[in-house]
Enzyme design. Structure first.
Site, PDB file in Angstrom:
ATOM      1  CG  HIS A   1       4.614   7.617  -7.167  1.00 49.71           C
ATOM      2  ND1 HIS A   1       5.252   8.247  -6.331  1.00 49.71           N
ATOM      3  CD2 HIS A   1       5.269   6.267  -7.363  1.00 49.71           C
ATOM      4  CE1 HIS A   1       6.361   7.266  -5.663  1.00 49.71           C
ATOM      5  NE2 HIS A   1       6.344   6.313  -6.541  1.00 49.71           N
TER       6      HIS A   1
ATOM      7  CB  SER B   1       9.285   6.922  -7.558  1.00 45.44           C
ATOM      8  OG  SER B   1      10.787   6.667  -8.161  1.00 45.44           O
TER       9      SER B   1
ATOM     10  CG  ASN C   1      10.061   8.615  -2.960  1.00 47.60           C
ATOM     11  OD1 ASN C   1      10.034   7.728  -2.229  1.00 47.60           O
ATOM     12  ND2 ASN C   1       9.518   8.061  -4.414  1.00 47.60           N
TER      13      ASN C   1
ATOM     14  CD  GLU D   1       3.634  11.494  -4.560  1.00 43.82           C
ATOM     15  OE1 GLU D   1       4.493  10.355  -4.852  1.00 43.82           O
ATOM     16  OE2 GLU D   1       3.967  12.406  -4.077  1.00 43.82           O
TER      17      GLU D   1
HETATM   18  N1  CAA Z   1       0.984  -8.290  -3.844  1.00 44.06           N
HETATM   19  C1  CAA Z   1      -0.368  -8.673  -3.488  1.00 44.06           C
HETATM   20  N2  CAA Z   1      -0.608  -8.775  -2.088  1.00 44.06           N
HETATM   21  C2  CAA Z   1       0.481  -8.667  -1.122  1.00 44.06           C
HETATM   22  C3  CAA Z   1       1.926  -8.645  -1.587  1.00 44.06           C
HETATM   23  C4  CAA Z   1       2.171  -8.360  -2.969  1.00 44.06           C
HETATM   24  N3  CAA Z   1       3.230  -8.189  -3.533  1.00 44.06           N
HETATM   25  N4  CAA Z   1       2.827  -8.734  -0.484  1.00 44.06           N
HETATM   26  C5  CAA Z   1       2.076  -8.627   0.541  1.00 44.06           C
HETATM   27  N5  CAA Z   1       0.545  -8.991   0.163  1.00 44.06           N
HETATM   28  C6  CAA Z   1      -0.533  -9.087   1.001  1.00 44.06           C
HETATM   29  C7  CAA Z   1      -0.431 -10.678   1.763  1.00 44.06           C
HETATM   30  O1  CAA Z   1      -1.092 -11.444   0.837  1.00 44.06           O
HETATM   31  C8  CAA Z   1      -1.383 -10.278   2.756  1.00 44.06           C
HETATM   32  O2  CAA Z   1      -2.720 -10.426   2.587  1.00 44.06           O
HETATM   33  P1  CAA Z   1      -3.874 -10.809   3.814  1.00 44.06           P
HETATM   34  O3  CAA Z   1      -3.803  -9.904   4.814  1.00 44.06           O
HETATM   35  O4  CAA Z   1      -5.276 -11.116   2.817  1.00 44.06           O
HETATM   36  O5  CAA Z   1      -3.287 -12.272   3.895  1.00 44.06           O
HETATM   37  C9  CAA Z   1      -1.120  -8.792   3.411  1.00 44.06           C
HETATM   38  O6  CAA Z   1      -0.422  -8.201   2.202  1.00 44.06           O
HETATM   39  C10 CAA Z   1      -0.033  -8.766   4.453  1.00 44.06           C
HETATM   40  O7  CAA Z   1       1.184  -9.483   3.937  1.00 44.06           O
HETATM   41  P2  CAA Z   1       1.974 -10.455   4.997  1.00 44.06           P
HETATM   42  O8  CAA Z   1       1.104 -11.017   5.981  1.00 44.06           O
HETATM   43  O9  CAA Z   1       2.780 -11.256   4.147  1.00 44.06           O
HETATM   44  O10 CAA Z   1       3.159  -9.410   5.469  1.00 44.06           O
HETATM   45  P3  CAA Z   1       2.989  -7.989   6.450  1.00 44.06           P
HETATM   46  O11 CAA Z   1       1.897  -8.047   7.182  1.00 44.06           O
HETATM   47  O12 CAA Z   1       4.360  -7.693   6.787  1.00 44.06           O
HETATM   48  O13 CAA Z   1       2.803  -7.187   5.121  1.00 44.06           O
HETATM   49  C11 CAA Z   1       3.612  -5.237   3.604  1.00 44.06           C
HETATM   50  C12 CAA Z   1       3.563  -6.708   3.945  1.00 44.06           C
HETATM   51  C13 CAA Z   1       1.999  -5.084   3.117  1.00 44.06           C
HETATM   52  C14 CAA Z   1       4.492  -5.270   2.410  1.00 44.06           C
HETATM   53  C15 CAA Z   1       3.912  -4.551   4.842  1.00 44.06           C
HETATM   54  O14 CAA Z   1       4.970  -4.732   5.464  1.00 44.06           O
HETATM   55  C16 CAA Z   1       3.864  -2.932   4.484  1.00 44.06           C
HETATM   56  O15 CAA Z   1       3.030  -2.204   4.374  1.00 44.06           O
HETATM   57  N6  CAA Z   1       5.340  -2.632   4.273  1.00 44.06           N
HETATM   58  C17 CAA Z   1       5.502  -1.214   4.070  1.00 44.06           C
HETATM   59  C18 CAA Z   1       5.240  -0.950   2.570  1.00 44.06           C
HETATM   60  C19 CAA Z   1       5.574   0.470   2.010  1.00 44.06           C
HETATM   61  O16 CAA Z   1       5.824   1.414   2.662  1.00 44.06           O
HETATM   62  N7  CAA Z   1       5.323   0.638   0.674  1.00 44.06           N
HETATM   63  C20 CAA Z   1       5.550   1.698   0.002  1.00 44.06           C
HETATM   64  C21 CAA Z   1       7.025   1.811  -0.434  1.00 44.06           C
HETATM   65  S1  CAA Z   1       7.512   3.327  -1.347  1.00 44.06           S
HETATM   66  C22 CAA Z   1       7.021   3.073  -2.795  1.00 44.06           C
HETATM   67  O17 CAA Z   1       6.496   2.287  -3.105  1.00 44.06           O
HETATM   68  C23 CAA Z   1       7.052   4.289  -3.585  1.00 44.06           C
HETATM   69  C24 CAA Z   1       8.493   4.776  -4.150  1.00 44.06           C
HETATM   70  O18 CAA Z   1       8.580   5.500  -4.894  1.00 44.06           O
HETATM   71  C25 CAA Z   1       9.747   4.105  -3.668  1.00 44.06           C
END
Ligand code: CAA
Length: 286
Positions: free
Chosen positions: A140, A119, A190, A152
């Site tokens: 990424h 990242s 990021n 990315e």
């Molecule tokens: N693996 C697989 N599926 C997952 C999961 C995981 N770890 N976590 C959640 N899910 C799935 C759930 O099973 C659910 O699926 P269905 O709709 O089919 O039931 C769906 O995602 C939604 O999950 P939840 O209902 O439990 O919870 P939510 O609606 O709050 O979603 C989330 C969870 C998808 C994490 C959401 O909160 C979200 O999009 N958050 C932001 C995530 C984000 O911004 N990620 C990028 C981070 S930056 C990065 O990764 C890069 C870096 O370099 C730092």
């Protein structure tokens, strides 16, 4: 450049997510970690998530079994000799990544693409550890990999057009949308995300609002799925701090200085959800 056999190095949260989507997409996936047991633990986690998808009716039992049949735990990266592309997803430690890319260059066949899920570490520097910099690229993925649509793609200074095209085609085959970034600190995601998280930490540090108010405000006021402090806890505060350090040092601009409160939480071991405590407290939920 056709990619059918993929190696995934690192079976943690990101590596397992990448192996998961690749196996579902029909690729043969070899998974390596420090030892075969850790690689197998990553695959066991994928099996559980695939079974949840079956329970939800998103996948048939036959599709799950076929995907699992395409996932193979291997002893070491010496087993990646027939891979067309390897994605490295070990922890964000530059010395470790440079060592592993040197070893991958020796283990992989000529013409194989070597991708990093980093990242923040420069792709150009990783590529220079190999004898094939034109075949080294950043791929990424976002966390959680099976849910997030984006990959990315980062071109190092020597990355070829063919390598970029093959990587974009692979990401699309995995059901992802790509954006391409130049190899500058933080790339695109990021460079934009971490200063927002860091600013949210400053807002807390300066007492502008509580963690709850900052998160609720940003979640409901700007339509983000989770507020910035909750997202920081989800990513890991150590990772957020490390990326801010890369932006600060790499761009040399004081506007990227990490918030002292973020640093203090990391010093305390309050690393976010994985530690049970970060900007928010998860200990009761466990
Ligand atoms: N693996 C697989 N599926 C997952 C999961 C995981 N770890 N976590 C959640 N899910 C799935 C759930 O099973 C659910 O699926 P269905 O709709 O089919 O039931 C769906 O995602 C939604 O999950 P939840 O209902 O439990 O919870 P939510 O609606 O709050 O979603 C989330 C969870 C998808 C994490 C959401 O909160 C979200 O999009 N958050 C932001 C995530 C984000 O911004 N990620 C990028 C981070 S930056 C990065 O990764 C890069 C870096 O370099 C730092």
């Amino acid at each position: 450049m056709s990619i059918e056999i993929m190696g995934v190095l690192g079976a943690g949260q990101m590596g397992a997510g990448i192996a998961h989507v690749a196996a579902v997409a029909g690729l043969t996936v070899k998974v390596a970690d420090a030892d075969r047991a850790r690689a197998q633990a990553g695959i066991d986690g994928i099996a559980k998530r695939l079974s949840k998808d079956v329970a939800k009716g998103k996948l048939s039992e036959a599709e799950r079994d076929a995907a699992l049949g395409r996932l193979h735990a291997v002893d070491s990266l010496a087993d990646f000799g027939d891979a067309d592309l390897v994605v490295e997803a070990v922890s964000e430690n530059e010395a470790l990544k440079l060592k592993l890319f040197k070893a991958l260059d020796e283990a992989c066949k000529p013409g194989a693409v070597l991708a990093s899920n980093t990242s923040s570490i420069p792709i150009t520097r990783i590529a220079a550890a190999t004898g094939r910099p034109e075949l080294v690229i950043g791929m990424h993925f976002m966390n959680p990999v099976p849910v997030m649509k984006l990959v990315e793609v980062i071109r190092g200074i020597a990355t070829s057009d063919d390598t970029t095209a093959a990587t974009v085609a692979l990401a699309e085959r995995l059901g992802k949308v790509t954006v391409t970034a130049r190899d500058m600190p933080g790339f695109i995601i990021n460079r934009v995300l971490m200063p927002m998280i860091n600013e949210a930490a400053y807002a807390l540090y300066e007492g502008i609002g509580t963690a709850q108010d900052i998160d609720t405000g940003m979640k409901l006021g700007t339509n983000q799925p989770m507020g910035p402090l909750t997202l920081a806890d989800f990513i890991g505060l150590d990772t957020c701090l490390a990326i801010m350090e890369v932006l600060h040092q790499g761009l040399g601009d004081s506007k990227y200085r990490p918030c002292p409160l973020l640093r203090q939480y990391v010093d305390a071991g309050w690393l976010g959800r994985k530690a049970g405590r970060g900007f928010h407290d998860y200990r009761e939920a466990r």
